[in-house]
Scaffold this motif. Structure first.
Motif, PDB file in Angstrom:
ATOM      1  N   GLN A   1      84.805  42.544  89.390  1.00 36.29           N
ATOM      2  CA  GLN A   1      84.154  43.731  88.852  1.00 36.29           C
ATOM      3  C   GLN A   1      84.896  44.240  87.626  1.00 36.29           C
ATOM      4  O   GLN A   1      84.296  44.596  86.607  1.00 36.29           O
ATOM      5  N   ARG A   2      86.216  44.254  87.725  1.00 35.31           N
ATOM      6  CA  ARG A   2      87.001  44.736  86.588  1.00 35.31           C
ATOM      7  C   ARG A   2      86.964  43.754  85.423  1.00 35.31           C
ATOM      8  O   ARG A   2      87.005  44.162  84.265  1.00 35.31           O
TER       9      ARG A   2
ATOM     10  N   HIS B   1      84.314  41.995  84.761  1.00 33.72           N
ATOM     11  CA  HIS B   1      82.997  42.271  84.175  1.00 33.72           C
ATOM     12  C   HIS B   1      83.056  43.524  83.293  1.00 33.72           C
ATOM     13  O   HIS B   1      82.424  43.567  82.231  1.00 33.72           O
ATOM     14  N   ASP B   2      83.790  44.552  83.724  1.00 33.11           N
ATOM     15  CA  ASP B   2      83.940  45.760  82.906  1.00 33.11           C
ATOM     16  C   ASP B   2      84.604  45.434  81.573  1.00 33.11           C
ATOM     17  O   ASP B   2      84.184  45.927  80.509  1.00 33.11           O
TER      18      ASP B   2
END
Length: 380
Positions: A273-274, A276-277
């Motif tokens: 997720q990070r 992707h951020d």
């Protein structure tokens, strides 16, 4: 509308310097300035077809544009501004109730001042739109005031700086008490609701001036109808939230009880997720670059690991590296960003210090800034 090589840069953008925000008119110029328009992206052939004068003008447009790429709406910026809206909009208590203060506390290079000033600009525009440029009494409305602290500042110096923001005629002479009253008059008459105090880390809390200004902040919170927003570095360690100092003096306790700490973190890449951020940020930055040889994925795919290694995910360092890289790409005629070009770009000492450590981790594949490919399900 985009800008072409025929446009003159001096006609397109307001002249803003680092002292602009110290005066109300300067803050208004920043808040009300139209969004910068991205120059047209020209091909190599179109660049070659430009006359020398048009090429100089176009390259100047690009220099100004690349130097002002932000702010980009990162998850960190959006989360901080959501918290700011929550606190500021909830501070609508009647006059006999003190308002909660905010302390935005983060290491240098994470974009805290940029995020706060961007929020202050939005708040200013909302208030002017809803309430008008003038108060019912006919005074100019200034919803936001900002003061930047300097080393060893005292209460009188702080109030003088606040009066300087309002361009009050009595800002040069008077007693400390008179300065306080004049500052209160400015806040009341101009219906200021947000007071941003930047570089709070310059305040020496445990010394005489620090205690004096801390007590003054309590006075402002009690008597002024404003929300205080402190911005600084390591404010907790410096004593902002201390219940007492080394001698047992509890004068700081009330400030601590009424102050909500907020922060900003660097990008991390320890889960998908990070990652992707981080990729979303790079894609957003990539769209803003005006280089003839740029291509989709130039930052987000080709340079993701490299950019993280160089900057450790600190957005200030990231933007500086991209900005300086773009200037070199234009000046050298490369017209793109790659590792060879960026290796020649110098960066801040903190980033360079951790570069070798991160290089080793990425080389051994213990770290990566690239999200794992999404697996496609087999057709039934």
């Amino acid at each position: 509308m985009t800008h072409t090589p025929a446009d003159r840069p001096e006609d397109l953008y307001p002249k803003l310097d680092n002292l602009t925000l110290s005066r109300k008119e300067g803050f208004r110029r920043v808040a009300e300035a139209p969004p910068r328009q991205q120059p047209d992206l020209l091909t190599r052939a179109q660049l070659r077809a430009l006359s020398p004068a048009a090429r100089k003008s176009y390259d100047k447009l690009r220099r100004i544009w690349h130097a002002n790429l932000g702010p980009i709406k990162t998850p960190q910026l959006k989360a901080l501004q959501e918290d700011l809206w929550d606190i500021v909009d909830s501070n609508l208590q009647d006059g006999d109730k003190p308002k909660g203060a905010i302390a935005v506390d983060a290491f240098p290079g994470l974009g805290k001042t940029t995020a706060v000033l961007n929020f202050a600009k939005k708040f200013y525009l909302r208030e002017i739109e809803e309430e008008g440029a003038f108060t019912e009494a006919g005074h100019e409305r200034w919803p936001v005031a900002r003061v930047g602290l300097t080393s060893n500042i005292g209460m009188k110096d702080f109030n003088r700086a606040l009066l300087e923001f309002y361009a009050h005629p009595g800002r040069t002479t008077g007693t400390a008490t008179q300065f306080v009253q004049r500052a209160l008059d400015c806040v009341l008459q101009c219906e200021t609701k947000l007071l941003v105090i930047d570089d709070l880390h310059f305040l020496k809390w445990k010394f005489k001036n620090g205690k004096e200004v801390s007590n003054h902040f309590k006075h402002i919170a009690n008597e002024f109808p404003v929300t205080l927003v402190f911005v600084g570095v390591e404010l907790e360690r410096r004593g902002l939230y201390s219940e007492a100092d080394d001698s047992g003096d509890v004068t700081l306790a009330q400030t601590a009880r009424r102050t909500t700490p907020l922060g900003m973190d660097p990008f991390t890449v320890n889960n998908d997720q990070r990652r992707h951020d981080f990729r979303s940020f790079l894609l957003a930055a990539e769209k803003r670059l005006v280089l003839s040889e740029k291509h989709p994925g130039m930052l987000a795919d080709d340079l993701a690991d490299y950019l993280y290694i160089r900057t450790a995910g600190h957005i200030g360092s990231l933007m500086t590296l991209i900005n300086r890289g773009c200037h070199r790409a234009v000046r050298s005629g490369t017209e793109r960003l790659d590792e060879d070009l960026l290796d020649g770009v110098k960066l801040d000492a903190a980033s360079e210090k951790v570069r070798k450590v991160l290089e080793a981790k990425f080389k051994s594949r213990r770290m990566t800034a690239r999200p794992r490919p999404t697996r496609k399900r087999n057709a039934a």
